[in-house]
Design a protein around this motif. Structure first.
Motif, mmCIF file in Angstrom:
data_model
loop_
_atom_site.group_PDB
_atom_site.id
_atom_site.type_symbol
_atom_site.label_atom_id
_atom_site.label_comp_id
_atom_site.label_asym_id
_atom_site.label_seq_id
_atom_site.Cartn_x
_atom_site.Cartn_y
_atom_site.Cartn_z
ATOM 1 N N THR A 28 34.005 34.037 50.522
ATOM 2 C CA THR A 28 33.543 33.672 50.548
ATOM 3 C C THR A 28 33.358 32.032 49.704
ATOM 4 N N LYS A 29 32.568 31.423 49.087
ATOM 5 C CA LYS A 29 32.448 30.393 48.428
ATOM 6 C C LYS A 29 31.677 30.706 46.738
ATOM 7 N N GLY A 30 33.061 31.324 46.165
ATOM 8 C CA GLY A 30 32.543 31.455 44.530
ATOM 9 C C GLY A 30 31.690 30.154 44.562
ATOM 10 N N ASP A 31 31.960 31.016 42.808
ATOM 11 C CA ASP A 31 30.578 30.300 41.841
ATOM 12 C C ASP A 31 31.955 29.174 40.764
ATOM 13 N N ASP A 32 33.057 29.278 41.259
ATOM 14 C CA ASP A 32 33.814 28.915 39.781
ATOM 15 C C ASP A 32 33.721 29.726 38.729
ATOM 16 N N ARG A 33 32.950 30.467 39.021
ATOM 17 C CA ARG A 33 32.879 31.396 37.155
ATOM 18 C C ARG A 33 33.805 32.855 37.361
ATOM 19 N N PHE A 34 34.975 32.018 36.587
ATOM 20 C CA PHE A 34 35.995 33.731 36.250
ATOM 21 C C PHE A 34 35.334 35.186 35.331
ATOM 22 N N GLN A 35 34.341 35.738 36.408
ATOM 23 C CA GLN A 35 34.370 37.434 35.265
ATOM 24 C C GLN A 35 35.388 38.229 36.141
ATOM 25 N N PHE A 36 35.739 38.945 35.103
ATOM 26 C CA PHE A 36 36.855 39.919 34.933
ATOM 27 C C PHE A 36 36.228 41.379 35.743
ATOM 28 N N GLU A 37 35.023 41.555 35.004
ATOM 29 C CA GLU A 37 33.983 42.462 35.587
ATOM 30 C C GLU A 37 33.549 41.876 37.243
ATOM 31 N N ARG A 38 33.077 41.268 37.493
ATOM 32 C CA ARG A 38 33.280 41.057 38.867
ATOM 33 C C ARG A 38 34.838 41.552 39.255
ATOM 34 N N GLY A 39 35.231 40.673 39.450
ATOM 35 C CA GLY A 39 36.519 41.482 40.264
ATOM 36 C C GLY A 39 36.590 42.930 40.287
ATOM 37 N N LEU A 40 36.792 43.399 39.111
ATOM 38 C CA LEU A 40 36.675 44.906 38.945
ATOM 39 C C LEU A 40 35.722 46.340 39.688
ATOM 40 N N ASN A 41 34.742 45.582 39.616
ATOM 41 C CA ASN A 41 33.313 45.939 40.638
ATOM 42 C C ASN A 41 33.803 45.787 41.640
ATOM 43 N N GLU A 42 34.496 44.543 42.595
ATOM 44 C CA GLU A 42 34.899 44.855 44.048
ATOM 45 C C GLU A 42 36.223 45.566 43.924
ATOM 46 N N LEU A 43 36.957 46.098 43.444
ATOM 47 C CA LEU A 43 37.837 46.138 43.543
ATOM 48 C C LEU A 43 37.823 47.665 43.726
ATOM 49 N N GLY A 44 37.251 48.109 42.995
ATOM 50 C CA GLY A 44 36.663 49.363 42.420
ATOM 51 C C GLY A 44 36.506 50.013 43.953
ATOM 52 N N LYS A 45 35.815 49.573 44.604
ATOM 53 C CA LYS A 45 35.148 50.001 45.916
ATOM 54 C C LYS A 45 36.361 50.405 46.390
ATOM 55 N N TYR A 46 37.179 49.884 46.602
ATOM 56 C CA TYR A 46 38.542 49.931 47.640
ATOM 57 C C TYR A 46 39.145 51.186 46.895
ATOM 58 N N PHE A 47 39.909 50.871 45.247
ATOM 59 C CA PHE A 47 40.693 51.452 44.727
ATOM 60 C C PHE A 47 40.287 52.859 44.736
ATOM 61 N N LYS A 48 38.826 53.080 44.461
ATOM 62 C CA LYS A 48 38.386 54.860 44.819
ATOM 63 C C LYS A 48 38.643 55.003 46.041
ATOM 64 N N GLU A 49 38.147 54.861 47.143
ATOM 65 C CA GLU A 49 38.407 55.367 48.356
ATOM 66 C C GLU A 49 40.001 55.943 48.138
#
Length: 138
Positions: A28-49
């Motif tokens: 996607t077209k990111g918003d150029d704001r580095f947000q640790f929580e956003r990255g963790l939330n997105e990846l958490g979906k995968y790693f949890k599975e």
């Protein structure tokens, strides 16, 4: 414009089920704001599975990073916290590159999102039964 890549996880299953995990990484077209929580939330979906050792390692880094961010909010930033955060982020980035061949940083910037779909896998016996039944009908 969004691009996507689909693949099944390395072990293909959730630790508590017989479901396959289909992961689609959406560019996607990111918003150029580095947000640790956003990255963790997105990846958490995968790693949890996928569970297993990769999930435990991800959870360990996630916990360390969130604790680090909470300390900064409560007590203010200092060079020790920033240095530790960079170390955790680097380790997390290495894990994500190893498992997904993508960067944690891209997830934190909003350039990548995870779409995880669990798909029931046919049991081996059911497949064998279907083949035998089909052959008997011939």
């Amino acid at each position: 414009m969004s691009n996507s890549t689909s693949f099944e996880s390395e072990n293909g299953t959730s630790p508590n089920s017989s479901k396959g995990v289909s992961l689609r990484i959406i560019r996607t077209k990111g918003d150029d704001r580095f947000q640790f929580e956003r990255g963790l939330n997105e990846l958490g979906k995968y790693f949890k599975e996928i569970g297993g050792e990769d999930f435990r390692e991800f959870e360990d880094y996630r916990t360390q990073l969130l604790t680090n961010l909470q300390k900064e909010k409560r007590f203010g930033g200092n060079s020790e916290l920033i240095s530790k955060r960079a170390e955790i982020s680097s380790s997390l980035n290495s894990l994500v590159i190893h498992v997904l061949n993508e960067s944690f940083n891209d997830f934190a910037l909003g350039n990548l999102k995870c779409d995880v779909t669990t798909v029931p896998k046919l049991e081996r016996q059911a497949i064998d039964f279907a083949i035998i039944t089909a052959l008997e009908k011939e």
